[in-house]
Design a protein around this motif. Structure first.
Motif, PDB file in Angstrom:
ATOM      1  N   GLN A  96       0.658  -1.231   0.083  1.00  0.00           N
ATOM      2  CA  GLN A  96       0.111   0.109  -0.148  1.00  0.00           C
ATOM      3  C   GLN A  96       0.949   1.202   0.138  1.00  0.00           C
ATOM      4  OE1 GLN A  96      -3.691  -0.111   0.365  1.00  0.00           O
ATOM      5  NE2 GLN A  96      -3.210   2.294  -0.133  1.00  0.00           N
ATOM      6  N   TYR A  97       0.746   2.239  -0.936  1.00  0.00           N
ATOM      7  CA  TYR A  97       1.312   3.404  -0.754  1.00  0.00           C
ATOM      8  C   TYR A  97       0.414   4.523  -0.601  1.00  0.00           C
ATOM      9  CZ  TYR A  97       4.534   0.924  -4.204  1.00  0.00           C
ATOM     10  OH  TYR A  97       5.394   0.033  -4.737  1.00  0.00           O
ATOM     11  N   ASP A  98       0.628   5.261   0.496  1.00  0.00           N
ATOM     12  CA  ASP A  98      -0.101   6.138   1.213  1.00  0.00           C
ATOM     13  C   ASP A  98       0.305   7.475   0.898  1.00  0.00           C
ATOM     14  OD1 ASP A  98      -1.417   3.957   2.528  1.00  0.00           O
ATOM     15  OD2 ASP A  98       0.060   3.885   3.996  1.00  0.00           O
ATOM     16  N   THR A  99      -0.723   8.289   1.120  1.00  0.00           N
ATOM     17  CA  THR A  99      -0.535   9.756   0.709  1.00  0.00           C
ATOM     18  C   THR A  99       0.481  10.479   1.796  1.00  0.00           C
ATOM     19  OG1 THR A  99      -2.935  10.045   0.478  1.00  0.00           O
ATOM     20  CG2 THR A  99      -1.866  12.183   0.722  1.00  0.00           C
ATOM     21  N   GLY A 100       1.312  11.151   0.867  1.00  0.00           N
ATOM     22  CA  GLY A 100       2.427  12.288   1.805  1.00  0.00           C
ATOM     23  C   GLY A 100       3.520  11.412   2.311  1.00  0.00           C
ATOM     24  N   ARG A 101       3.503   9.952   1.659  1.00  0.00           N
ATOM     25  CA  ARG A 101       4.786   9.182   2.129  1.00  0.00           C
ATOM     26  C   ARG A 101       5.640   8.931   1.074  1.00  0.00           C
ATOM     27  NH1 ARG A 101       4.105   7.817   7.519  1.00  0.00           N
ATOM     28  NH2 ARG A 101       6.382   7.513   7.456  1.00  0.00           N
ATOM     29  N   LEU A 102       6.878   8.404   1.547  1.00  0.00           N
ATOM     30  CA  LEU A 102       8.006   7.804   0.557  1.00  0.00           C
ATOM     31  C   LEU A 102       7.906   6.356   0.672  1.00  0.00           C
ATOM     32  CD1 LEU A 102      10.623  10.474   1.180  1.00  0.00           C
ATOM     33  CD2 LEU A 102       9.857   9.813  -0.931  1.00  0.00           C
ATOM     34  N   HIS A 103       7.798   5.551  -0.380  1.00  0.00           N
ATOM     35  CA  HIS A 103       7.976   4.327  -0.334  1.00  0.00           C
ATOM     36  C   HIS A 103       9.112   3.584  -1.396  1.00  0.00           C
ATOM     37  CE1 HIS A 103       4.067   5.593   0.512  1.00  0.00           C
ATOM     38  NE2 HIS A 103       3.720   4.155   1.115  1.00  0.00           N
ATOM     39  N   VAL A 104       9.916   2.696  -0.950  1.00  0.00           N
ATOM     40  CA  VAL A 104      10.540   1.909  -1.759  1.00  0.00           C
ATOM     41  C   VAL A 104      10.396   0.392  -1.953  1.00  0.00           C
ATOM     42  CG1 VAL A 104      12.077   1.331   0.312  1.00  0.00           C
ATOM     43  CG2 VAL A 104      13.186   1.577  -1.906  1.00  0.00           C
ATOM     44  N   LEU A 105      10.340   0.252  -3.172  1.00  0.00           N
ATOM     45  CA  LEU A 105      10.140  -1.368  -3.543  1.00  0.00           C
ATOM     46  C   LEU A 105      11.556  -1.712  -4.030  1.00  0.00           C
ATOM     47  CD1 LEU A 105       8.293  -3.791  -4.084  1.00  0.00           C
ATOM     48  CD2 LEU A 105       7.809  -2.799  -6.347  1.00  0.00           C
ATOM     49  N   GLY A 106      12.024  -2.820  -3.577  1.00  0.00           N
ATOM     50  CA  GLY A 106      13.473  -3.579  -4.209  1.00  0.00           C
ATOM     51  C   GLY A 106      13.056  -4.973  -4.718  1.00  0.00           C
ATOM     52  N   LEU A 107      13.202  -5.371  -5.765  1.00  0.00           N
ATOM     53  CA  LEU A 107      13.218  -6.804  -5.908  1.00  0.00           C
ATOM     54  C   LEU A 107      14.265  -7.320  -6.642  1.00  0.00           C
ATOM     55  CD1 LEU A 107      10.048  -6.072  -8.802  1.00  0.00           C
ATOM     56  CD2 LEU A 107       9.891  -6.815  -6.203  1.00  0.00           C
ATOM     57  N   SER A 108      14.714  -8.585  -6.206  1.00  0.00           N
ATOM     58  CA  SER A 108      15.875  -9.265  -6.452  1.00  0.00           C
ATOM     59  C   SER A 108      15.859 -10.216  -7.612  1.00  0.00           C
ATOM     60  CB  SER A 108      16.364  -9.933  -5.397  1.00  0.00           C
ATOM     61  OG  SER A 108      15.619 -11.104  -4.949  1.00  0.00           O
ATOM     62  N   GLU A 109      14.548 -10.482  -8.404  1.00  0.00           N
ATOM     63  CA  GLU A 109      14.085 -11.194  -9.427  1.00  0.00           C
ATOM     64  C   GLU A 109      13.021 -10.910 -10.004  1.00  0.00           C
ATOM     65  OE1 GLU A 109      12.970 -15.233  -8.038  1.00  0.00           O
ATOM     66  OE2 GLU A 109      13.253 -14.560  -6.036  1.00  0.00           O
ATOM     67  N   SER A 110      12.792 -11.142 -11.193  1.00  0.00           N
ATOM     68  CA  SER A 110      11.382 -10.994 -11.891  1.00  0.00           C
ATOM     69  C   SER A 110      10.304 -11.531 -11.017  1.00  0.00           C
ATOM     70  CB  SER A 110      11.484 -11.529 -13.363  1.00  0.00           C
ATOM     71  OG  SER A 110      12.421 -10.801 -13.939  1.00  0.00           O
ATOM     72  N   LEU A 111       9.262 -10.691 -10.568  1.00  0.00           N
ATOM     73  CA  LEU A 111       8.040 -11.232 -10.148  1.00  0.00           C
ATOM     74  C   LEU A 111       6.917 -10.690 -10.569  1.00  0.00           C
ATOM     75  CD1 LEU A 111       9.317 -10.683  -6.473  1.00  0.00           C
ATOM     76  CD2 LEU A 111       8.996 -12.980  -7.464  1.00  0.00           C
ATOM     77  N   GLU A 112       5.734 -11.684 -10.542  1.00  0.00           N
ATOM     78  CA  GLU A 112       4.331 -10.984 -10.932  1.00  0.00           C
ATOM     79  C   GLU A 112       3.723 -10.184 -10.157  1.00  0.00           C
ATOM     80  OE1 GLU A 112       1.789 -14.563 -11.534  1.00  0.00           O
ATOM     81  OE2 GLU A 112       3.075 -15.394 -13.130  1.00  0.00           O
ATOM     82  N   ALA A 113       3.260  -9.092 -10.878  1.00  0.00           N
ATOM     83  CA  ALA A 113       2.581  -8.072  -9.883  1.00  0.00           C
ATOM     84  C   ALA A 113       1.295  -7.607 -10.518  1.00  0.00           C
ATOM     85  CB  ALA A 113       3.394  -6.747 -10.085  1.00  0.00           C
ATOM     86  N   GLN A 114       0.436  -7.290  -9.752  1.00  0.00           N
ATOM     87  CA  GLN A 114      -0.972  -6.740 -10.029  1.00  0.00           C
ATOM     88  C   GLN A 114      -1.131  -5.643  -9.515  1.00  0.00           C
ATOM     89  OE1 GLN A 114      -4.880  -8.651  -8.700  1.00  0.00           O
ATOM     90  NE2 GLN A 114      -4.171  -9.745 -10.485  1.00  0.00           N
ATOM     91  N   ASP A 115      -1.946  -4.401 -10.202  1.00  0.00           N
ATOM     92  CA  ASP A 115      -2.181  -3.357  -9.744  1.00  0.00           C
ATOM     93  C   ASP A 115      -3.661  -3.457  -9.870  1.00  0.00           C
ATOM     94  OD1 ASP A 115       0.263  -2.019  -9.506  1.00  0.00           O
ATOM     95  OD2 ASP A 115       0.107  -1.426 -11.776  1.00  0.00           O
ATOM     96  N   GLN A 116      -4.495  -2.907  -8.721  1.00  0.00           N
ATOM     97  CA  GLN A 116      -5.763  -3.153  -8.579  1.00  0.00           C
ATOM     98  C   GLN A 116      -6.388  -1.887  -7.742  1.00  0.00           C
ATOM     99  OE1 GLN A 116      -7.002  -7.334  -7.562  1.00  0.00           O
ATOM    100  NE2 GLN A 116      -8.878  -7.084  -8.771  1.00  0.00           N
ATOM    101  N   LEU A 117      -7.061  -1.120  -8.386  1.00  0.00           N
ATOM    102  CA  LEU A 117      -7.694   0.213  -7.807  1.00  0.00           C
ATOM    103  C   LEU A 117      -8.978   0.202  -8.084  1.00  0.00           C
ATOM    104  CD1 LEU A 117      -4.813   2.555  -8.743  1.00  0.00           C
ATOM    105  CD2 LEU A 117      -5.114   1.473  -6.561  1.00  0.00           C
ATOM    106  N   PRO A 118      -9.667   0.823  -6.859  1.00  0.00           N
ATOM    107  CA  PRO A 118     -11.237   0.895  -6.972  1.00  0.00           C
ATOM    108  C   PRO A 118     -11.770   1.999  -7.871  1.00  0.00           C
ATOM    109  CG  PRO A 118     -10.539   1.445  -4.958  1.00  0.00           C
ATOM    110  CD  PRO A 118      -9.276   1.098  -5.472  1.00  0.00           C
ATOM    111  N   VAL A 119     -12.811   2.009  -8.443  1.00  0.00           N
ATOM    112  CA  VAL A 119     -13.785   3.236  -9.013  1.00  0.00           C
ATOM    113  C   VAL A 119     -13.635   4.187  -8.324  1.00  0.00           C
ATOM    114  CG1 VAL A 119     -15.904   2.263  -8.205  1.00  0.00           C
ATOM    115  CG2 VAL A 119     -15.635   3.509 -10.184  1.00  0.00           C
ATOM    116  N   ASP A 120     -13.313   5.497  -9.114  1.00  0.00           N
ATOM    117  CA  ASP A 120     -13.271   6.629  -8.208  1.00  0.00           C
ATOM    118  C   ASP A 120     -12.085   7.029  -7.538  1.00  0.00           C
ATOM    119  OD1 ASP A 120     -15.498   7.691  -9.639  1.00  0.00           O
ATOM    120  OD2 ASP A 120     -16.888   7.190  -8.044  1.00  0.00           O
ATOM    121  N   SER A 121     -11.038   6.272  -7.566  1.00  0.00           N
ATOM    122  CA  SER A 121      -9.876   6.439  -6.543  1.00  0.00           C
ATOM    123  C   SER A 121      -9.013   7.246  -7.754  1.00  0.00           C
ATOM    124  CB  SER A 121      -9.175   4.912  -6.567  1.00  0.00           C
ATOM    125  OG  SER A 121      -8.619   4.328  -7.705  1.00  0.00           O
TER     126      SER A 121
END
Length: 320
Positions: free
Chosen positions: A98-123
């Motif tokens: 979860q990436y939240d308002t006003g915050r810094l985030h870091v995502l590190g991947l050491s290999e190829s991985l499956e990902a899925q973005d899923q956001l609700p309507v009106d977001s």
């Protein structure tokens, strides 16, 4: 629109668009359709640009009038994201980030991985980020040891963290988002500030890293806690200090010192206390005779047990 794909970094293409009315993201050229499947539409803007080999800057201010879903594969890389407004979320290898308002985030991947973005309507989401390929990061670290703290984020599958507030990093992202330049000047601006973000994050992580003294303190604490756990598994027949030291691969002196510093008593005192606490529970159950309890907790002489019991609790077991 520059549709050059960021090879070996991400399925996200270099592109830019601005939709005044809902437009299909699948047709917007945001992602390499060979590496992703996109469902949903958006209004607002998105832009991404490769600023040097293996380093891409992106930002967006998007509203989603219908549910958004993006299935993709993310390769080995590091992504640093500042969320200005709204929120974003995705699953990587089945784990929700979860990436939240006003915050810094870091995502590190050491290999190829499956990902899925899923956001609700009106977001909606207004954010900026820097993506750097694993090979590009290693090349930077090889030339400059200041980047070494970032390599730890490319170890052991996926690492996702919300960073403590860093005004300097947030300021760099704001400058990128509001870049006043165009053309080649903008690319140079993006490159210098994106590298600045990567370096600032490395510096930030270095300042958060424990000092050797703190690491030593944590090591002693962990050693003491593990010793106590092993003692508690068998209070009536605990392992000897020598056996514990051998199992934990430390000297007896180190083990005794770590335990005493953490709990304020010696290992022998702790064993006696735990035995007597167990004895009191057995006494209160009134199922066994005093002598049976004494033998059960390791006393060869019931009289010695009664003496130790009185010294610890202030009265004999019989008065319970």
């Amino acid at each position: 629109r520059n549709r050059a794909c960021m090879q070996s970094l991400t399925p996200y293409l270099d592109t830019a668009f601005c939709f005044d009315s809902p437009g299909s993201l699948a047709q917007a050229g945001v992602l390499d359709t060979r590496a992703a499947h996109v469902m949903g539409s958006a209004t607002g803007h998105y832009r991404a640009q490769t600023v040097r080999q293996g380093l891409q800057y992106f930002d967006c201010h998007l509203h989603f009038p219908e549910p958004l879903r993006i299935d993709k594969v993310l390769p080995e890389s590091l992504c640093i994201v500042q969320v200005f407004d709204g929120a974003w979320q995705h699953k990587v290898d089945g784990r929700l980030n979860q990436y939240d308002t006003g915050r810094l985030h870091v995502l590190g991947l050491s290999e190829s991985l499956e990902a899925q973005d899923q956001l609700p309507v009106d977001s909606h989401a207004r954010m900026a980020g820097v993506r750097i390929a694993g090979d590009a990061l290693r090349e930077l670290a090889q030339d400059d040891p200041q980047f070494h703290p970032l390599l730890a984020l490319l170890a052991d599958g996926m690492q996702f963290d919300q960073l403590p507030q860093s005004p300097s990093l947030s300021r760099l992202f704001q400058q990128l988002y509001r870049s006043p330049y165009s053309g080649s000047l903008r690319r140079l601006h993006y490159e210098s500030l994106s590298l600045g973000i990567v370096l600032e994050l490395a510096s930030h992580l270095s300042s958060q890293a424990p000092t050797p003294e703190l690491q030593q303190d944590r090591g002693r604490r962990d050693l003491a806690l593990e010793t106590r756990r092993l003692l508690d598994t068998s209070p009536t027949a605990p392992p000897s200090v020598a056996a514990l030291a051998k199992q934990l691969k430390v000297s007896e002196t180190t083990l005794r010192r770590a335990f005493s510093q953490q709990f304020g008593c010696s290992i022998l005192q702790y064993i006696r206390q735990q035995r007597l606490e167990l004895a009191r529970l057995l006494v209160l159950e009134r199922k066994w005779q005093i002598s049976q309890i004494a033998y059960h907790i390791g006393y060869a002489n019931p009289a010695n047990f009664c003496h130790a019991y009185k010294a610890y609790f202030g009265h004999t077991p019989g008065t319970e």
